[in-house]
Design a protein around this motif. Sequence first.
Motif, PDB file in Angstrom:
ATOM      1  N   VAL A  81       0.832  -1.205   0.000  1.00 52.18           N
ATOM      2  CA  VAL A  81       0.000   0.000   0.000  1.00 52.18           C
ATOM      3  C   VAL A  81       0.868   1.257   0.000  1.00 52.18           C
ATOM      4  CG1 VAL A  81      -1.561   1.393   1.434  1.00 52.18           C
ATOM      5  CG2 VAL A  81      -2.047  -1.014   1.031  1.00 52.18           C
ATOM      6  N   LEU A  82       1.867   1.284   0.846  1.00 48.95           N
ATOM      7  CA  LEU A  82       2.668   2.495   1.001  1.00 48.95           C
ATOM      8  C   LEU A  82       3.803   2.620  -0.014  1.00 48.95           C
ATOM      9  CD1 LEU A  82       2.921   2.599   4.889  1.00 48.95           C
ATOM     10  CD2 LEU A  82       1.494   4.037   3.431  1.00 48.95           C
ATOM     11  N   GLU A  83       4.444   1.506  -0.315  1.00 47.71           N
ATOM     12  CA  GLU A  83       5.648   1.541  -1.155  1.00 47.71           C
ATOM     13  C   GLU A  83       5.382   1.133  -2.595  1.00 47.71           C
ATOM     14  OE1 GLU A  83       9.684   2.533  -1.360  1.00 47.71           O
ATOM     15  OE2 GLU A  83       8.362   2.749   0.356  1.00 47.71           O
ATOM     16  N   GLY A  84       4.325   0.358  -2.797  1.00 45.27           N
ATOM     17  CA  GLY A  84       4.062  -0.164  -4.134  1.00 45.27           C
ATOM     18  C   GLY A  84       4.638  -1.566  -4.256  1.00 45.27           C
ATOM     19  N   PRO A  85       5.045  -1.946  -5.456  1.00 49.31           N
ATOM     20  CA  PRO A  85       5.587  -3.301  -5.650  1.00 49.31           C
ATOM     21  C   PRO A  85       6.782  -3.568  -4.742  1.00 49.31           C
ATOM     22  CG  PRO A  85       5.237  -2.220  -7.760  1.00 49.31           C
ATOM     23  CD  PRO A  85       5.018  -1.181  -6.702  1.00 49.31           C
ATOM     24  N   ILE A  86       6.867  -4.778  -4.239  1.00 49.19           N
ATOM     25  CA  ILE A  86       7.972  -5.164  -3.367  1.00 49.19           C
ATOM     26  C   ILE A  86       9.247  -5.416  -4.171  1.00 49.19           C
ATOM     27  CG2 ILE A  86       8.771  -7.039  -1.850  1.00 49.19           C
ATOM     28  CD1 ILE A  86       5.875  -7.022  -0.701  1.00 49.19           C
ATOM     29  N   SER A  87       9.096  -5.904  -5.379  1.00 51.67           N
ATOM     30  CA  SER A  87      10.269  -6.186  -6.206  1.00 51.67           C
ATOM     31  C   SER A  87      10.881  -4.891  -6.729  1.00 51.67           C
ATOM     32  CB  SER A  87       9.890  -7.100  -7.365  1.00 51.67           C
ATOM     33  OG  SER A  87       8.927  -6.473  -8.167  1.00 51.67           O
ATOM     34  N   MET A  88      12.177  -4.955  -6.993  1.00 50.19           N
ATOM     35  CA  MET A  88      12.902  -3.775  -7.446  1.00 50.19           C
ATOM     36  C   MET A  88      12.825  -3.575  -8.954  1.00 50.19           C
ATOM     37  SD  MET A  88      16.177  -4.088  -4.911  1.00 50.19           S
ATOM     38  CE  MET A  88      16.859  -2.493  -5.268  1.00 50.19           C
ATOM     39  N   VAL A  89      12.486  -4.617  -9.679  1.00 48.90           N
ATOM     40  CA  VAL A  89      12.301  -4.528 -11.129  1.00 48.90           C
ATOM     41  C   VAL A  89      10.970  -5.188 -11.474  1.00 48.90           C
ATOM     42  CG1 VAL A  89      14.747  -4.368 -11.771  1.00 48.90           C
ATOM     43  CG2 VAL A  89      13.698  -6.607 -11.495  1.00 48.90           C
ATOM     44  N   ASP A 102      14.206  -3.773 -22.173  1.00 49.04           N
ATOM     45  CA  ASP A 102      15.572  -4.002 -22.640  1.00 49.04           C
ATOM     46  C   ASP A 102      16.038  -5.453 -22.505  1.00 49.04           C
ATOM     47  OD1 ASP A 102      15.497  -3.808 -19.870  1.00 49.04           O
ATOM     48  OD2 ASP A 102      17.530  -3.030 -19.732  1.00 49.04           O
ATOM     49  N   CYS A 103      15.152  -6.337 -22.081  1.00 48.07           N
ATOM     50  CA  CYS A 103      15.538  -7.728 -21.822  1.00 48.07           C
ATOM     51  C   CYS A 103      15.086  -8.638 -22.968  1.00 48.07           C
ATOM     52  CB  CYS A 103      14.919  -8.183 -20.511  1.00 48.07           C
ATOM     53  SG  CYS A 103      15.488  -9.799 -19.979  1.00 48.07           S
ATOM     54  N   ARG A 104      16.020  -9.429 -23.478  1.00 46.96           N
ATOM     55  CA  ARG A 104      15.693 -10.364 -24.558  1.00 46.96           C
ATOM     56  C   ARG A 104      15.062 -11.646 -24.023  1.00 46.96           C
ATOM     57  NH1 ARG A 104      21.296  -9.803 -27.826  1.00 46.96           N
ATOM     58  NH2 ARG A 104      21.031  -7.620 -28.360  1.00 46.96           N
ATOM     59  N   ASP A 105      15.600 -12.133 -22.883  1.00 45.77           N
ATOM     60  CA  ASP A 105      15.145 -13.416 -22.358  1.00 45.77           C
ATOM     61  C   ASP A 105      15.289 -13.427 -20.838  1.00 45.77           C
ATOM     62  OD1 ASP A 105      14.414 -16.075 -22.000  1.00 45.77           O
ATOM     63  OD2 ASP A 105      16.355 -16.870 -22.620  1.00 45.77           O
ATOM     64  N   GLU A 106      14.165 -13.411 -20.136  1.00 50.41           N
ATOM     65  CA  GLU A 106      14.209 -13.405 -18.663  1.00 50.41           C
ATOM     66  C   GLU A 106      14.914 -14.633 -18.103  1.00 50.41           C
ATOM     67  OE1 GLU A 106      10.262 -12.905 -17.115  1.00 50.41           O
ATOM     68  OE2 GLU A 106      10.035 -10.950 -18.059  1.00 50.41           O
ATOM     69  N   ALA A 107      14.783 -15.762 -18.772  1.00 49.63           N
ATOM     70  CA  ALA A 107      15.375 -17.012 -18.282  1.00 49.63           C
ATOM     71  C   ALA A 107      16.899 -16.956 -18.233  1.00 49.63           C
ATOM     72  CB  ALA A 107      14.925 -18.180 -19.154  1.00 49.63           C
ATOM     73  N   THR A 108      17.506 -16.134 -19.064  1.00 44.49           N
ATOM     74  CA  THR A 108      18.971 -16.043 -19.074  1.00 44.49           C
ATOM     75  C   THR A 108      19.470 -14.693 -18.561  1.00 44.49           C
ATOM     76  OG1 THR A 108      18.952 -15.274 -21.371  1.00 44.49           O
ATOM     77  CG2 THR A 108      19.179 -17.669 -20.997  1.00 44.49           C
ATOM     78  N   CYS A 109      18.593 -13.878 -18.066  1.00 42.11           N
ATOM     79  CA  CYS A 109      18.957 -12.531 -17.589  1.00 42.11           C
ATOM     80  C   CYS A 109      19.559 -12.606 -16.182  1.00 42.11           C
ATOM     81  CB  CYS A 109      17.728 -11.631 -17.581  1.00 42.11           C
ATOM     82  SG  CYS A 109      18.077  -9.977 -16.962  1.00 42.11           S
ATOM     83  N   SER A 110      20.779 -12.118 -16.053  1.00 39.69           N
ATOM     84  CA  SER A 110      21.459 -12.144 -14.751  1.00 39.69           C
ATOM     85  C   SER A 110      20.782 -11.208 -13.746  1.00 39.69           C
ATOM     86  CB  SER A 110      22.929 -11.776 -14.915  1.00 39.69           C
ATOM     87  OG  SER A 110      23.048 -10.503 -15.518  1.00 39.69           O
ATOM     88  N   VAL A 111      20.281 -10.095 -14.205  1.00 40.24           N
ATOM     89  CA  VAL A 111      19.602  -9.141 -13.312  1.00 40.24           C
ATOM     90  C   VAL A 111      18.328  -9.788 -12.764  1.00 40.24           C
ATOM     91  CG1 VAL A 111      18.455  -6.903 -13.165  1.00 40.24           C
ATOM     92  CG2 VAL A 111      20.567  -7.130 -14.481  1.00 40.24           C
ATOM     93  N   ASN A 112      17.581 -10.463 -13.626  1.00 35.78           N
ATOM     94  CA  ASN A 112      16.357 -11.144 -13.220  1.00 35.78           C
ATOM     95  C   ASN A 112      16.648 -12.175 -12.137  1.00 35.78           C
ATOM     96  OD1 ASN A 112      14.430 -13.623 -13.578  1.00 35.78           O
ATOM     97  ND2 ASN A 112      13.299 -11.868 -14.410  1.00 35.78           N
TER      98      ASN A 112
END
Length: 136
Positions: A81-89, A102-112
Amino acid sequence: MLSKKTKYGLKALTYLASQKDKAPVQISEIAKCENISQKFLESILLSLRKSGFLGSKKGKGGGYYLIKDPNEVLMTDVMRVLEGPISMVPCVSLNFYEKCADCRDEATCSVNKLMLKVRDANLEVYRNNTLADLII
């Protein structure tokens, strides 16, 4: 970083939860005791009221009060409620998922992969804490 809105919202909720008689508390009292701008606090408490955490009473003896028992107020709900989504991306969000442009494939994305771990760690903390756990 935690927003001031969330920080102040948590302080206000904790203040209300720590009141012995659970009577309505005026915004000015919470603002003074927690060192929060009264104008800013008004908007925060209004959001918390609209979300079902708080009730309010007008007139003499009025103010804000906690509707639920502090043991029933989960930090996951408050944070969303206060902050919005818990995840950073957005690509790892449970409730606000969006594919990253900007992501081609979530399965191979290091940031994900990293952000999934961060999200899960945060959720573990939030899910296992209630407002009652914050009362000193």
